[in-house]
Write a protein that holds these residues in place. Structure first.
Motif, PDB file in Angstrom:
ATOM      1  N   VAL A 146       0.844  -1.197   0.000  1.00  0.00           N
ATOM      2  CA  VAL A 146       0.000   0.000   0.000  1.00  0.00           C
ATOM      3  C   VAL A 146       0.880   1.247   0.000  1.00  0.00           C
ATOM      4  O   VAL A 146       0.679   2.178  -0.790  1.00  0.00           O
ATOM      5  CB  VAL A 146      -0.940   0.011   1.220  1.00  0.00           C
ATOM      6  N   ALA A 147       1.871   1.274   0.887  1.00  0.00           N
ATOM      7  CA  ALA A 147       2.760   2.436   0.989  1.00  0.00           C
ATOM      8  C   ALA A 147       3.519   2.666  -0.310  1.00  0.00           C
ATOM      9  O   ALA A 147       3.711   3.820  -0.733  1.00  0.00           O
ATOM     10  CB  ALA A 147       3.735   2.248   2.150  1.00  0.00           C
ATOM     11  N   ALA A 148       3.953   1.590  -0.956  1.00  0.00           N
ATOM     12  CA  ALA A 148       4.692   1.738  -2.206  1.00  0.00           C
ATOM     13  C   ALA A 148       3.832   2.385  -3.287  1.00  0.00           C
ATOM     14  O   ALA A 148       4.310   3.227  -4.059  1.00  0.00           O
ATOM     15  CB  ALA A 148       5.194   0.371  -2.685  1.00  0.00           C
ATOM     16  N   GLU A 149       2.573   2.012  -3.360  1.00  0.00           N
ATOM     17  CA  GLU A 149       1.677   2.621  -4.346  1.00  0.00           C
ATOM     18  C   GLU A 149       1.459   4.096  -4.036  1.00  0.00           C
ATOM     19  O   GLU A 149       1.483   4.941  -4.941  1.00  0.00           O
ATOM     20  CB  GLU A 149       0.343   1.885  -4.368  1.00  0.00           C
ATOM     21  N   LEU A 150       1.268   4.423  -2.775  1.00  0.00           N
ATOM     22  CA  LEU A 150       1.062   5.821  -2.407  1.00  0.00           C
ATOM     23  C   LEU A 150       2.326   6.645  -2.641  1.00  0.00           C
ATOM     24  O   LEU A 150       2.248   7.799  -3.086  1.00  0.00           O
ATOM     25  CB  LEU A 150       0.607   5.917  -0.956  1.00  0.00           C
ATOM     26  N   ASP A 151       3.494   6.054  -2.388  1.00  0.00           N
ATOM     27  CA  ASP A 151       4.765   6.732  -2.680  1.00  0.00           C
ATOM     28  C   ASP A 151       4.906   6.996  -4.175  1.00  0.00           C
ATOM     29  O   ASP A 151       5.345   8.080  -4.589  1.00  0.00           O
ATOM     30  CB  ASP A 151       5.943   5.883  -2.205  1.00  0.00           C
ATOM     31  N   ARG A 152       4.558   5.985  -4.976  1.00  0.00           N
ATOM     32  CA  ARG A 152       4.674   6.117  -6.430  1.00  0.00           C
ATOM     33  C   ARG A 152       3.802   7.259  -6.938  1.00  0.00           C
ATOM     34  O   ARG A 152       4.225   8.074  -7.767  1.00  0.00           O
ATOM     35  CB  ARG A 152       4.256   4.794  -7.089  1.00  0.00           C
ATOM     36  N   ALA A 154       2.681   9.803  -5.176  1.00  0.00           N
ATOM     37  CA  ALA A 154       3.181  11.089  -4.667  1.00  0.00           C
ATOM     38  C   ALA A 154       4.338  11.590  -5.526  1.00  0.00           C
ATOM     39  O   ALA A 154       4.418  12.786  -5.837  1.00  0.00           O
ATOM     40  CB  ALA A 154       3.609  10.940  -3.215  1.00  0.00           C
ATOM     41  N   LEU A 155       5.233  10.678  -5.902  1.00  0.00           N
ATOM     42  CA  LEU A 155       6.375  11.053  -6.730  1.00  0.00           C
ATOM     43  C   LEU A 155       5.913  11.596  -8.082  1.00  0.00           C
ATOM     44  O   LEU A 155       6.499  12.535  -8.628  1.00  0.00           O
ATOM     45  CB  LEU A 155       7.300   9.847  -6.921  1.00  0.00           C
ATOM     46  N   ALA A 156       4.854  10.993  -8.603  1.00  0.00           N
ATOM     47  CA  ALA A 156       4.308  11.430  -9.888  1.00  0.00           C
ATOM     48  C   ALA A 156       3.365  12.625  -9.746  1.00  0.00           C
ATOM     49  O   ALA A 156       2.830  13.103 -10.744  1.00  0.00           O
ATOM     50  CB  ALA A 156       3.566  10.275 -10.548  1.00  0.00           C
ATOM     51  N   PRO A 270      -1.841  17.429  -4.557  1.00  0.00           N
ATOM     52  CA  PRO A 270      -1.249  16.449  -3.663  1.00  0.00           C
ATOM     53  C   PRO A 270       0.096  16.870  -3.104  1.00  0.00           C
ATOM     54  O   PRO A 270       0.636  16.229  -2.227  1.00  0.00           O
ATOM     55  CB  PRO A 270      -1.109  15.203  -4.561  1.00  0.00           C
ATOM     56  N   GLY A 271       0.672  17.951  -3.623  1.00  0.00           N
ATOM     57  CA  GLY A 271       1.950  18.444  -3.094  1.00  0.00           C
ATOM     58  C   GLY A 271       3.127  17.781  -3.736  1.00  0.00           C
ATOM     59  O   GLY A 271       4.234  17.921  -3.271  1.00  0.00           O
TER      60      GLY A 271
END
Length: 271
Positions: A146-152, A154-156, A270-271
């Motif tokens: 879950v965290a990896a998807e949210l990180d991905r 956010a990066l995009a 989303p910042g």
């Protein structure tokens, strides 16, 4: 396309005795990985499976079909909703009687010895090693994905709204629950209040405002950690199990929920 993703492993896991056999499902399944909508759907209590190594935990097959083992209908609802929204969805297939993936591992409800009126003998007197194996092989890989998807995202710099999908039993401990569905939140009520307004505007449904449960740091994991700590718009949705225990009900409620969700306002950059 649906995938069971084993690519995220907690460091050190391979050096310790395994709870899950090599031929058993991983800690999560992802579908619509390239979904284009802002919604990320998670389902913490999607399944009722027990690892082979744990046997039946001393619980009858009849009891393992009940709500004590899983959120009945929630997985089908989450997948149907993801299809309609074109949204990333992740489901967790192991029973919450093994470990509850929406509880902090330190919480008393993480690995229960009694659920409602049912004893769980296989969870009594667990060693620290055995309890940690459940955290290491089920809880941590699921939440890491879950965290990896949210990180991905956010990066995009992709707009993201986190939706946690659950279901609740119509009667609990002998008390009937009148709600058709519930909208849950903690500190951040942006999405919840907007949804509550849309649902009540419809006029056909008894909607719980932080009912039949409330969210807290002590008893919940997904919303406080993945939603609040990141500052993401988020909500936990609960639908009564008798409404979604069959495929037609899941499709009907997915269509209804999707109709409300796509009418949500823009929650900003989303910042």
């Amino acid at each position: 396309m649906t995938i069971a993703d084993d690519s995220l492993r907690v460091p050190g896991a391979a050096r310790l005795p395994s709870l899950l056999g090599a031929d058993e499902p991983s800690a999560f399944t992802v579908a619509h990985a390239d979904g284009r909508s802002p919604f990320v759907l998670i389902c913490d209590h999607a399944g009722q499976r027990l690892p082979r190594a744990l046997g039946d935990l001393g619980v009858s097959a009849t009891e393992l079909q009940r709500h004590i083992a899983w959120d009945i209908g929630a997985a089908g609802l989450a997948r149907e909703l993801a299809r309609r929204l074109d949204a990333f969805v992740i489901t967790q297939p192991w029973s919450r009687l093994v470990i509850d993936c929406n509880r902090p591992p330190s919480a008393p409800g993480s690995i229960v010895t009694r659920s409602e009126h049912t004893d769980i003998p296989g969870n009594r007197n667990l060693s620290a090693h055995d309890a940690q194996a459940r955290v290491r092989e089920i809880f941590e890989p699921y939440h890491a994905r879950v965290a990896a998807e949210l990180d991905r995202r956010a990066l995009a710099k992709r707009p993201t709204i986190l939706v946690s999908v659950h279901s609740f039993t119509p009667v609990y401990a002998g008390v009937a629950r009148p709600w058709h569905l519930g909208v849950l939140y903690h500190r951040d009520a942006r999405v919840a209040q907007a949804l509550l307004a849309l649902m009540r505007e419809d006029g056909r449904w008894v909607v719980g405002d932080n009912e039949p449960y409330t969210v807290s740091d002590a008893t919940d994991y997904a919303i406080p950690v993945h939603g609040e700590r990141r500052g993401l718009p988020h909500v936990e949705l609960e639908v009564r199990q008798d409404l979604i225990s069959y495929s037609a009900g899941q499709a009907e409620w997915a269509e209804r929920l999707a109709g409300w969700l796509v009418r949500l306002p823009d929650f900003g950059d989303p910042g």
